[in-house]
Design a protein around this motif. Structure first.
Motif, PDB file in Angstrom:
ATOM      1  N   TYR A  99       5.818  63.291 -23.158  1.00 53.61           N
ATOM      2  CA  TYR A  99       6.418  62.024 -23.788  1.00 53.61           C
ATOM      3  C   TYR A  99       7.945  62.225 -23.919  1.00 53.61           C
ATOM      4  N   GLY A 100       8.654  61.121 -24.088  1.00 57.51           N
ATOM      5  CA  GLY A 100       9.909  61.256 -24.371  1.00 57.51           C
ATOM      6  C   GLY A 100      10.277  59.599 -24.927  1.00 57.51           C
ATOM      7  N   PHE A 101      11.519  59.628 -25.898  1.00 59.60           N
ATOM      8  CA  PHE A 101      11.900  58.398 -26.378  1.00 59.60           C
ATOM      9  C   PHE A 101      13.362  58.183 -25.699  1.00 59.60           C
ATOM     10  N   GLN A 102      13.600  56.875 -25.114  1.00 57.00           N
ATOM     11  CA  GLN A 102      14.963  56.656 -24.840  1.00 57.00           C
ATOM     12  C   GLN A 102      16.017  56.419 -25.599  1.00 57.00           C
ATOM     13  N   ASN A 103      15.474  56.247 -26.849  1.00 54.84           N
ATOM     14  CA  ASN A 103      16.173  55.808 -28.094  1.00 54.84           C
ATOM     15  C   ASN A 103      15.908  56.803 -29.380  1.00 54.84           C
ATOM     16  N   CYS A 104      16.375  56.668 -30.363  1.00 55.49           N
ATOM     17  CA  CYS A 104      16.059  57.187 -31.684  1.00 55.49           C
ATOM     18  C   CYS A 104      15.323  56.354 -32.541  1.00 55.49           C
ATOM     19  N   SER A 105      15.153  55.100 -32.129  1.00 57.14           N
ATOM     20  CA  SER A 105      14.675  53.941 -32.837  1.00 57.14           C
ATOM     21  C   SER A 105      13.165  54.606 -33.578  1.00 57.14           C
ATOM     22  N   PRO A 106      12.368  55.262 -33.064  1.00 55.45           N
ATOM     23  CA  PRO A 106      11.318  55.807 -33.481  1.00 55.45           C
ATOM     24  C   PRO A 106      11.258  56.686 -34.889  1.00 55.45           C
ATOM     25  N   ILE A 107      12.541  57.045 -35.062  1.00 53.53           N
ATOM     26  CA  ILE A 107      12.498  58.333 -36.204  1.00 53.53           C
ATOM     27  C   ILE A 107      13.301  57.231 -37.296  1.00 53.53           C
ATOM     28  N   GLU A 108      13.771  56.086 -37.088  1.00 52.44           N
ATOM     29  CA  GLU A 108      14.438  55.136 -37.886  1.00 52.44           C
ATOM     30  C   GLU A 108      15.315  55.889 -38.671  1.00 52.44           C
ATOM     31  N   GLN A 126      16.543  60.771 -26.373  1.00 53.69           N
ATOM     32  CA  GLN A 126      17.724  60.457 -26.300  1.00 53.69           C
ATOM     33  C   GLN A 126      18.322  60.008 -27.425  1.00 53.69           C
ATOM     34  N   LEU A 127      19.553  60.073 -27.862  1.00 48.80           N
ATOM     35  CA  LEU A 127      20.287  59.871 -28.873  1.00 48.80           C
ATOM     36  C   LEU A 127      20.500  58.331 -29.277  1.00 48.80           C
ATOM     37  N   THR A 128      20.920  57.859 -27.748  1.00 54.83           N
ATOM     38  CA  THR A 128      21.230  56.544 -27.771  1.00 54.83           C
ATOM     39  C   THR A 128      20.499  55.863 -26.513  1.00 54.83           C
ATOM     40  N   TYR A 129      20.275  54.544 -26.851  1.00 57.65           N
ATOM     41  CA  TYR A 129      19.917  53.752 -25.351  1.00 57.65           C
ATOM     42  C   TYR A 129      21.088  52.700 -25.327  1.00 57.65           C
ATOM     43  N   ASN A 130      21.840  52.878 -24.430  1.00 62.06           N
ATOM     44  CA  ASN A 130      22.830  51.806 -24.089  1.00 62.06           C
ATOM     45  C   ASN A 130      23.800  51.477 -25.218  1.00 62.06           C
ATOM     46  N   ASN A 131      23.152  51.209 -26.397  1.00 57.63           N
ATOM     47  CA  ASN A 131      23.932  50.705 -27.478  1.00 57.63           C
ATOM     48  C   ASN A 131      24.437  51.758 -28.435  1.00 57.63           C
ATOM     49  N   GLN A 132      25.266  51.450 -29.631  1.00 59.25           N
ATOM     50  CA  GLN A 132      25.681  52.335 -30.703  1.00 59.25           C
ATOM     51  C   GLN A 132      24.087  52.378 -31.348  1.00 59.25           C
ATOM     52  N   SER A 133      23.881  53.669 -31.732  1.00 57.19           N
ATOM     53  CA  SER A 133      22.460  54.163 -32.612  1.00 57.19           C
ATOM     54  C   SER A 133      23.059  54.501 -33.980  1.00 57.19           C
ATOM     55  N   THR A 137      26.936  56.892 -29.686  1.00 63.49           N
ATOM     56  CA  THR A 137      27.055  55.872 -28.926  1.00 63.49           C
ATOM     57  C   THR A 137      26.685  55.955 -27.624  1.00 63.49           C
ATOM     58  N   GLY A 138      26.257  54.434 -27.291  1.00 59.37           N
ATOM     59  CA  GLY A 138      25.488  54.392 -26.132  1.00 59.37           C
ATOM     60  C   GLY A 138      26.423  53.926 -24.933  1.00 59.37           C
ATOM     61  N   GLY A 162      12.476  72.106 -31.497  1.00 60.26           N
ATOM     62  CA  GLY A 162      11.995  72.018 -30.361  1.00 60.26           C
ATOM     63  C   GLY A 162      11.719  70.991 -29.606  1.00 60.26           C
ATOM     64  N   MET A 163      12.794  69.711 -29.752  1.00 61.30           N
ATOM     65  CA  MET A 163      12.860  68.614 -29.079  1.00 61.30           C
ATOM     66  C   MET A 163      14.085  68.481 -28.224  1.00 61.30           C
ATOM     67  N   ILE A 164      13.996  68.314 -26.992  1.00 61.73           N
ATOM     68  CA  ILE A 164      15.282  68.192 -26.051  1.00 61.73           C
ATOM     69  C   ILE A 164      15.935  67.068 -26.226  1.00 61.73           C
ATOM     70  N   ILE A 165      17.367  67.197 -26.350  1.00 57.58           N
ATOM     71  CA  ILE A 165      18.319  66.212 -26.380  1.00 57.58           C
ATOM     72  C   ILE A 165      18.634  65.708 -25.097  1.00 57.58           C
ATOM     73  N   ASP A 166      18.394  64.379 -25.047  1.00 56.94           N
ATOM     74  CA  ASP A 166      18.419  63.919 -23.716  1.00 56.94           C
ATOM     75  C   ASP A 166      19.536  62.735 -23.618  1.00 56.94           C
ATOM     76  N   MET A 167      20.656  62.765 -22.757  1.00 56.40           N
ATOM     77  CA  MET A 167      21.844  61.859 -23.058  1.00 56.40           C
ATOM     78  C   MET A 167      21.926  60.839 -21.996  1.00 56.40           C
ATOM     79  N   SER A 168      20.805  60.667 -21.443  1.00 56.42           N
ATOM     80  CA  SER A 168      21.029  59.734 -20.186  1.00 56.42           C
ATOM     81  C   SER A 168      21.614  58.502 -20.198  1.00 56.42           C
ATOM     82  N   HIS A 169      21.499  57.909 -21.453  1.00 55.59           N
ATOM     83  CA  HIS A 169      21.959  56.501 -21.934  1.00 55.59           C
ATOM     84  C   HIS A 169      23.140  56.618 -22.894  1.00 55.59           C
ATOM     85  N   SER A 170      23.896  57.857 -22.874  1.00 55.78           N
ATOM     86  CA  SER A 170      24.958  57.953 -23.872  1.00 55.78           C
ATOM     87  C   SER A 170      26.314  57.732 -23.134  1.00 55.78           C
TER      88      SER A 170
END
Lengths: 342, 342
Positions: A99-108, A126-133, A137-138, A162-170
């Motif tokens: 599993y992966g998250f495309q945004n940090c929204s799940p950790i609130e 992912q630390l961001t999904y398109n927008n500022q999180s 910054t997305g 051990g959760m990999i940082i994914d910057m795809s949408h940053s």
């Protein structure tokens, strides 16, 4: 098709069957037929997106749905709790799912939820999904202010558990700062180089070099809007891009992350783009977005052997192809998802 | 104290140090001193409550807080992912921690969340906490209508994923129906027999026999309101109760579940009793409830050797004492928490 091409395809098939194949991102409309296509395509693990805009509670439901899929399709798929499970999935003839998250929204706003979701099998965020999180910054914001205060904490915590940082949408600065701050490999699971197509989602040579420097990788996208020529992109052009990126990053930092959203209804594209955060679209955006057509050589998960064939025709060695098609992802997972010793 | 008693205490200490000790329920105000007391008391695993009235989202925060405790006190405590980890904790000189819910509120109305929380280390769930729940009837309701439609599904799912059914706060019919419906051992993690004290939280002989028949166990509570004589209950009386229950259930179906709520502020008692579900208390309930005093022989986690001493004085064999103090819990965990083969 010439006799030579036929021979190449047979050789590619034979090679493909010896590989361990990882798709570094999909958000398909999961059902049995999609799993069967992955199985036919010789895929042994797939990184599936479980959240775009979902909060913590909603994400539990998304993960819960995967439990239901394992129960219903356990002959075709299995959960992956660690990199070794991907080798195991290959032995079993099943497709491993992580599993992966495309945004940090799940950790609130709660740093402890990083470890909670890691325990639930979330390997990448992912630390961001398109927008500022809350973290950075997305890629579609006008101003890129880099990693936030909370972002620094979350990077440290992701490193710890051990959760990999994914910057795809940053955005670029945010991406470079994340790589600088992270003590462990950073990835862009699904994008292409800017030189292939100049869109906000693709990555500069500076970012690509920094990713390689972190020990991470770029997963090449097969999403038409990331491709030179869009839906008309040829397999030759795609593999030329891979070769040029190999010169830039080193072939050991390349993987595949198709961004395949197979058979998703058009409304899902609206959810991905608009979430709950806007009612009025940007001037150039269609009111009712539609999925672009996939390129002819990658329509669904059964087409993975075509990529192997393209890489073989482009002159990559068997070892290099094995790396791009899965071994590099396996190495990054092995290095990236083990918890730091307590 | 006579010379004989001194000798018994030394013998009990020596025996206690050879045991594997499990406390089948606590809701203490967790901090380093509480962990140290458990460590001093020779406890190797403790079932900690992570939810009374919490919904799914709130429960994630409670589990997240445990992650913080492991990081801060990793020399004293560790998470337990399976029964074998309790043996491992003993070897390491640490206290293993496993989670339980005293209510079904964390799964809300979503059956898939059973598996999600099992993956987060929740080994036990009560189907009800005092009140009617979505699954069954609690021990303080006037009418006991048994297991609900959703309850039947959740029992099947708990059996499937390996989450143990705990009926500590359930009403009699609901408890008997749960035992009948469950294909795996059912427990009452923390209560006493009705014959010891006639309160709604204690259990009838019929329930106790049915629990034993399921392969489960009763964890004896040391909470004053469950004890004959309340805070004045003697260790002798407590061990007499255990002996009488052994005759009823078989000694292999007995464990300890102290229900210790060490150093919790009085407000927490209000939260446990009232949650968010009422503003007006029942006629006989105090507006500002206060914790009762613990009996002199069990004030906190460091007093576990006293129970071993009491059982030895009462004439239980070493094997029987080993079972009551932890081995029976270990067996039930081994049998109860492995997922069914897919």
């Amino acid at each position: 098709m010439s006799a030579k091409a036929s021979i190449d395809i047979a050789a590619a098939r034979e090679l493909h069957e010896r590989l361990t194949v990882v798709d570094g991102l999909q958000y398909s409309n999961w059902d049995r037929s999609v799993f069967q296509q992955l199985h036919e395509g010789g895929v042994h693990a797939v990184h599936v997106t479980v959240a775009y805009w979902e909060n913590a509670r909603e994400t539990l439901s998304r993960i819960g749905e995967w439990g239901r899929r394992y129960a219903a399709h356990g002959d075709l798929i299995r959960p992956v709790a660690g990199a070794a499970d991907i080798r195991q999935a290959r032995e079993e003839g099943r497709v491993g799912v992580f599993y992966g998250f495309q945004n940090c929204s799940p950790i609130e706003d709660e740093i402890d939820l990083v470890a909670v979701f890691r325990q639930l099998g979330v390997f990448l965020m992912q630390l961001t999904y398109n927008n500022q999180s809350l973290l950075g910054t997305g890629c579609y914001e006008e101003e890129d202010t880099g990693i936030t205060r909370f972002g620094r904490e979350v990077i440290r915590e992701m490193n710890r558990v051990g959760m990999i940082i994914d910057m795809s949408h940053s955005a670029e600065r945010t991406t470079l700062e994340a790589i600088e701050l992270s003590a462990r490999p950073v990835v862009v699971s699904h994008a292409n180089p800017l030189f292939f197509r100049d869109v906000a989602r693709n990555k500069s040579e500076r970012v690509l070099r920094a990713l390689a420097g972190s020990g991470g990788l770029l997963g090449f996208s097969a999403y038409p809007l990331h491709l030179g020529g869009g839906s008309e992109c040829t397999l030759d052009a795609y593999c030329d891009m891979i070769a040029r990126t190999a010169d830039l990053m080193g072939v050991e930092h390349l993987g595949i992350g198709t961004d395949l959203c197979h058979r998703q209804p058009d409304q899902v594209l609206g959810w991905m783009r608009n979430g709950r955060w806007r009612r009025v679209l940007d001037g150039d955006e269609p009111e009712s977005p539609r999925w672009p057509a996939q390129p002819a050589w990658f329509r669904d998960g059964s087409d993975f052997p075509n990529i192997t064939a393209g890489l073989l025709a482009r002159g990559f060695s068997e070892t290099e192809i094995a790396g791009i098609m899965g071994e590099n992802w396996l190495r990054v997972l092995e290095q990236g998802i083990a918890p730091q010793s307590q």
